[in-house]
Design an enzyme around this catalytic site. Sequence first.
Site, PDB file in Angstrom:
ATOM      1  N   ARG A   1       0.814  -1.225   0.000  1.00 48.94           N
ATOM      2  CA  ARG A   1       0.000   0.000   0.000  1.00 48.94           C
ATOM      3  C   ARG A   1       0.843   1.270   0.000  1.00 48.94           C
ATOM      4  O   ARG A   1       0.339   2.347  -0.293  1.00 48.94           O
ATOM      5  CB  ARG A   1      -1.015  -0.037   1.137  1.00 48.94           C
ATOM      6  CG  ARG A   1      -2.121  -1.057   0.892  1.00 48.94           C
ATOM      7  CD  ARG A   1      -3.080  -1.144   2.055  1.00 48.94           C
ATOM      8  NE  ARG A   1      -2.505  -1.821   3.179  1.00 48.94           N
ATOM      9  CZ  ARG A   1      -2.617  -3.140   3.426  1.00 48.94           C
ATOM     10  NH1 ARG A   1      -3.302  -3.904   2.592  1.00 48.94           N
ATOM     11  NH2 ARG A   1      -2.053  -3.683   4.481  1.00 48.94           N
TER      12      ARG A   1
ATOM     13  N   GLU B   1       1.548  -6.364  13.605  1.00 54.12           N
ATOM     14  CA  GLU B   1       0.333  -6.382  14.420  1.00 54.12           C
ATOM     15  C   GLU B   1      -0.343  -7.753  14.278  1.00 54.12           C
ATOM     16  O   GLU B   1      -1.005  -8.214  15.183  1.00 54.12           O
ATOM     17  CB  GLU B   1      -0.599  -5.253  13.937  1.00 54.12           C
ATOM     18  CG  GLU B   1      -1.670  -4.836  14.916  1.00 54.12           C
ATOM     19  CD  GLU B   1      -2.568  -3.739  14.333  1.00 54.12           C
ATOM     20  OE1 GLU B   1      -2.321  -3.269  13.208  1.00 54.12           O
ATOM     21  OE2 GLU B   1      -3.529  -3.367  15.024  1.00 54.12           O
TER      22      GLU B   1
HETATM   23  P1  AMP Z   1       2.790  -1.955  11.642  1.00 53.65           P
HETATM   24  O1  AMP Z   1       4.062  -2.628  11.278  1.00 53.65           O
HETATM   25  O2  AMP Z   1       2.116  -2.602  12.813  1.00 53.65           O
HETATM   26  O3  AMP Z   1       2.989  -0.475  11.848  1.00 53.65           O
HETATM   27  O4  AMP Z   1       1.785  -2.184  10.438  1.00 53.65           O
HETATM   28  C1  AMP Z   1       1.829  -1.366   9.348  1.00 53.65           C
HETATM   29  C2  AMP Z   1       1.531  -2.079   8.060  1.00 53.65           C
HETATM   30  O5  AMP Z   1       0.457  -3.018   8.206  1.00 53.65           O
HETATM   31  C3  AMP Z   1       1.102  -1.100   7.010  1.00 53.65           C
HETATM   32  O6  AMP Z   1       1.722  -1.490   5.817  1.00 53.65           O
HETATM   33  C4  AMP Z   1      -0.401  -1.205   6.931  1.00 53.65           C
HETATM   34  O7  AMP Z   1      -0.800  -1.247   5.599  1.00 53.65           O
HETATM   35  C5  AMP Z   1      -0.741  -2.529   7.627  1.00 53.65           C
HETATM   36  N1  AMP Z   1      -1.707  -2.393   8.743  1.00 53.65           N
HETATM   37  C6  AMP Z   1      -1.486  -2.746  10.035  1.00 53.65           C
HETATM   38  N2  AMP Z   1      -2.554  -2.536  10.805  1.00 53.65           N
HETATM   39  C7  AMP Z   1      -3.490  -2.015  10.002  1.00 53.65           C
HETATM   40  C8  AMP Z   1      -4.831  -1.545  10.212  1.00 53.65           C
HETATM   41  N3  AMP Z   1      -5.424  -1.590  11.412  1.00 53.65           N
HETATM   42  N4  AMP Z   1      -5.497  -1.045   9.157  1.00 53.65           N
HETATM   43  C9  AMP Z   1      -4.896  -0.988   7.934  1.00 53.65           C
HETATM   44  N5  AMP Z   1      -3.648  -1.409   7.676  1.00 53.65           N
HETATM   45  C10 AMP Z   1      -2.944  -1.928   8.684  1.00 53.65           C
END
Ligand code: AMP
Length: 174
Positions: A61, A98
Site C-alpha cells: 500500500r 500487528e
Molecule cells: P505496523 O508494522 O504494525 O505499523 O503495520 C503497518 C503495516 O500493516 C502497514 O503497511 C499497513 O498497511 C498494515 N496495517 C497494520 N494494521 C493495520 C490496520 N489496522 N489497518 C490498515 N492497515 C494496517
Amino acid sequence: MTIAEIKQNIRDIKDFPIEGIIFKDLTTAFKNPDCMKFFEDNMYDLYKNKGITKIIGIESRGFIMAPILGNRLGVGFVPIRKKGKLPANVMEVSYEKEYGIDTIQIHKDALNENDIVLIHDDLLATGGTMKAACELVKKFNVKKIYLNFIVELDFLEGTKNFDKDINVSSLIHY
Ligand code: AMP
C-alpha cells in the site's frame, strides 16, 4: 477537502485480516480523486524543500502514493518488498507485525550515502514495519531519513520505535 472529509472516505473493516483488528481501508479514499489530490498536495508541501533524493514505498500500500510524490518532486522511486519478490541482490530485515511475522527486502544497489530518503507507507500501526524499513535504509549510511504515513493509529504508539532524530509525519490520526 478537510481532514474530516478524508476520514469519511476511509472505511473500517472489522476483524480483517484476523479477529480483533479494525482495518483502515484506504481503497475507498484512493478511488476518490479529491482525496488523491489532497494526499499528493499535502505530501508535496511537506517535502518539496527537504532535498529529498529518493522516495521509498513499502509493499504494497506504500506503492500508491510514493511514486506519485516521486514524480512531483522529480526524484526516483525505490521499493521495499516482502521476501522473495525482488530479483537482484538484496538486504533483508525480519520483524513482528500487528498480525504475524514478516521479512522485508531492498536491493543492495538501491541507495547510496549521498541520498536523503523519504520512506512512505499508507498506515502506521505498531511501527514494526517502518522500524524494519529504517534498519534496512540505515545500512546505506544515507544522509537523512524522513518518514511519512497517510494514517497513524496513535493509540498503538508506533512512533516510539523510531530514532529521535527521524522526522515523522502522518496526515490523519485516529
Ligand atoms: P505496523 O508494522 O504494525 O505499523 O503495520 C503497518 C503495516 O500493516 C502497514 O503497511 C499497513 O498497511 C498494515 N496495517 C497494520 N494494521 C493495520 C490496520 N489496522 N489497518 C490498515 N492497515 C494496517
